[in-house]
Motif scaffolding. Sequence first.
Motif, mmCIF file in Angstrom:
data_model
loop_
_atom_site.group_PDB
_atom_site.id
_atom_site.type_symbol
_atom_site.label_atom_id
_atom_site.label_comp_id
_atom_site.label_asym_id
_atom_site.label_seq_id
_atom_site.Cartn_x
_atom_site.Cartn_y
_atom_site.Cartn_z
ATOM 1 N N ALA A 187 0.833 -0.885 -0.222
ATOM 2 C CA ALA A 187 0.281 -0.169 0.041
ATOM 3 C C ALA A 187 1.118 1.183 -0.293
ATOM 4 O O ALA A 187 0.530 2.154 -0.166
ATOM 5 C CB ALA A 187 -0.842 -0.441 1.118
ATOM 6 N N LEU A 188 2.112 1.445 0.522
ATOM 7 C CA LEU A 188 2.936 1.947 0.356
ATOM 8 C C LEU A 188 3.707 2.728 -1.105
ATOM 9 O O LEU A 188 3.878 4.234 -1.311
ATOM 10 C CB LEU A 188 4.530 1.576 1.683
ATOM 11 N N ASP A 189 3.165 1.533 -1.570
ATOM 12 C CA ASP A 189 3.783 2.110 -3.458
ATOM 13 C C ASP A 189 2.833 2.967 -3.696
ATOM 14 O O ASP A 189 3.263 3.731 -5.373
ATOM 15 C CB ASP A 189 3.755 0.432 -3.937
ATOM 16 N N GLY A 190 1.770 2.345 -3.473
ATOM 17 C CA GLY A 190 0.546 3.936 -4.296
ATOM 18 C C GLY A 190 -0.974 3.328 -4.041
ATOM 19 O O GLY A 190 -0.997 1.621 -4.017
ATOM 20 N N PRO A 191 -1.470 3.748 -2.755
ATOM 21 C CA PRO A 191 -2.850 2.759 -1.737
ATOM 22 C C PRO A 191 -4.179 2.182 -3.132
ATOM 23 O O PRO A 191 -4.523 1.489 -2.674
ATOM 24 C CB PRO A 191 -2.780 3.729 -0.736
ATOM 25 N N THR A 192 -3.739 4.031 -3.807
ATOM 26 C CA THR A 192 -5.224 3.157 -4.925
ATOM 27 C C THR A 192 -5.110 2.716 -5.449
ATOM 28 O O THR A 192 -6.007 1.387 -5.397
ATOM 29 C CB THR A 192 -5.217 4.824 -5.405
ATOM 30 N N ALA A 193 -3.843 2.315 -6.416
ATOM 31 C CA ALA A 193 -3.407 1.041 -7.098
ATOM 32 C C ALA A 193 -3.561 -0.191 -6.607
ATOM 33 O O ALA A 193 -4.159 -1.693 -6.840
ATOM 34 C CB ALA A 193 -2.606 1.265 -7.757
ATOM 35 N N PHE A 194 -3.012 -0.240 -5.252
ATOM 36 C CA PHE A 194 -2.657 -1.147 -4.131
ATOM 37 C C PHE A 194 -4.096 -1.834 -4.210
ATOM 38 O O PHE A 194 -4.134 -3.350 -4.426
ATOM 39 C CB PHE A 194 -1.791 -1.347 -3.125
ATOM 40 N N PHE A 195 -4.999 -0.910 -3.410
ATOM 41 C CA PHE A 195 -6.057 -2.036 -2.959
ATOM 42 C C PHE A 195 -6.956 -1.902 -4.217
ATOM 43 O O PHE A 195 -8.389 -3.141 -4.297
ATOM 44 C CB PHE A 195 -7.313 -0.833 -2.130
ATOM 45 N N ALA A 196 -7.035 -1.228 -5.693
ATOM 46 C CA ALA A 196 -8.034 -1.608 -6.446
ATOM 47 C C ALA A 196 -7.331 -2.994 -6.867
ATOM 48 O O ALA A 196 -7.878 -3.916 -7.300
ATOM 49 C CB ALA A 196 -7.691 -0.826 -7.705
ATOM 50 N N ALA A 197 -6.149 -3.589 -7.213
ATOM 51 C CA ALA A 197 -5.226 -4.681 -8.306
ATOM 52 C C ALA A 197 -5.941 -5.885 -7.333
ATOM 53 O O ALA A 197 -5.725 -6.896 -7.114
ATOM 54 C CB ALA A 197 -3.982 -4.874 -7.396
ATOM 55 N N LYS A 198 -5.872 -4.986 -5.362
ATOM 56 C CA LYS A 198 -6.021 -6.805 -4.281
ATOM 57 C C LYS A 198 -7.459 -7.147 -4.690
ATOM 58 O O LYS A 198 -7.974 -8.227 -4.621
ATOM 59 C CB LYS A 198 -5.850 -5.858 -2.318
ATOM 60 N N GLY A 199 -8.957 -5.653 -4.322
ATOM 61 C CA GLY A 199 -9.600 -6.342 -5.214
ATOM 62 C C GLY A 199 -10.136 -7.251 -6.605
ATOM 63 O O GLY A 199 -11.239 -8.001 -6.587
ATOM 64 N N LEU A 200 -9.399 -7.050 -7.277
ATOM 65 C CA LEU A 200 -9.464 -7.442 -9.010
ATOM 66 C C LEU A 200 -9.553 -8.349 -8.566
ATOM 67 O O LEU A 200 -9.558 -9.676 -9.387
ATOM 68 C CB LEU A 200 -9.145 -6.597 -9.906
ATOM 69 N N THR A 201 -8.315 -9.056 -7.803
ATOM 70 C CA THR A 201 -6.956 -10.140 -7.757
ATOM 71 C C THR A 201 -8.335 -11.565 -7.487
ATOM 72 O O THR A 201 -8.414 -12.119 -7.707
ATOM 73 C CB THR A 201 -5.760 -10.206 -6.760
ATOM 74 N N GLN A 202 -8.999 -10.395 -6.176
ATOM 75 C CA GLN A 202 -9.917 -11.860 -5.608
ATOM 76 C C GLN A 202 -11.178 -11.389 -6.346
ATOM 77 O O GLN A 202 -11.479 -12.849 -6.449
ATOM 78 C CB GLN A 202 -10.340 -11.032 -3.874
ATOM 79 N N ARG A 203 -11.347 -11.135 -7.022
ATOM 80 C CA ARG A 203 -12.190 -11.248 -7.622
ATOM 81 C C ARG A 203 -12.263 -12.506 -8.688
ATOM 82 O O ARG A 203 -12.745 -13.070 -9.052
ATOM 83 C CB ARG A 203 -13.156 -9.789 -8.853
ATOM 84 N N ALA A 204 -11.112 -12.292 -9.454
ATOM 85 C CA ALA A 204 -10.681 -13.372 -10.412
ATOM 86 C C ALA A 204 -10.496 -14.640 -9.751
ATOM 87 O O ALA A 204 -11.163 -15.686 -10.550
ATOM 88 C CB ALA A 204 -8.404 -12.480 -10.624
ATOM 89 N N GLY A 205 -9.793 -14.174 -8.443
ATOM 90 C CA GLY A 205 -10.202 -16.053 -7.794
ATOM 91 C C GLY A 205 -11.463 -16.630 -7.483
ATOM 92 O O GLY A 205 -11.562 -17.650 -7.461
ATOM 93 N N ASP A 206 -12.645 -15.410 -7.267
ATOM 94 C CA ASP A 206 -13.975 -15.387 -7.057
ATOM 95 C C ASP A 206 -14.612 -16.390 -8.532
ATOM 96 O O ASP A 206 -15.000 -17.773 -8.258
ATOM 97 C CB ASP A 206 -14.703 -14.467 -6.811
ATOM 98 N N LEU A 207 -14.222 -15.765 -9.724
ATOM 99 C CA LEU A 207 -14.364 -15.945 -10.671
ATOM 100 C C LEU A 207 -13.804 -17.627 -11.212
ATOM 101 O O LEU A 207 -14.947 -18.051 -12.049
ATOM 102 C CB LEU A 207 -14.382 -15.138 -12.417
ATOM 103 N N THR A 208 -12.626 -17.420 -11.074
ATOM 104 C CA THR A 208 -11.650 -18.853 -11.587
ATOM 105 C C THR A 208 -12.729 -20.075 -10.658
ATOM 106 O O THR A 208 -12.776 -21.641 -10.876
ATOM 107 C CB THR A 208 -10.978 -18.741 -10.370
ATOM 108 N N ALA A 209 -13.141 -19.763 -9.170
ATOM 109 C CA ALA A 209 -13.789 -20.827 -8.563
ATOM 110 C C ALA A 209 -15.187 -21.298 -9.533
ATOM 111 O O ALA A 209 -15.999 -22.453 -9.331
ATOM 112 C CB ALA A 209 -13.922 -20.523 -7.254
#
Length: 138
Positions: free
Chosen positions: A42-64
Amino acid sequence: MAINDVALTASMRANLLQLQSTETKIAQKQNILATGNKINSALDGPTAFFAAKGLTQRAGDLTALKDSMGQAISTIKAADKGLTAIESLIEQARGLTTAAYSALGNDAGSIATRKALAAQFNSLKGQIDKLAEDSGYQ
């Protein structure tokens, strides 16, 4: 001056700070290349970090969900193969009942024919039961 003191000119100090800054940036880029993530915390860029984290979780849900859909498709395919095989056996049983109906006499030949046809029919019925049990998935 002490023995371990090193005197730096202003330009040498500026060059040293520039080298340290370059080294830090190289380490960051190597980390990005090693992990494949543009932003690793989150120190590298909080907005992009949390957006990427949310998208990664969504991709995991879609894979399931995709895996679940694959399981459902496999279940339907197994059921379809079972039903097709059962349908074939039912057609054979229907042919046996038609043959038994044509041999309705009371003579010994008709009785023996019906008895043989009944044995074949019971065999087909057993095969249908086994196919129905085996037509599941997992």
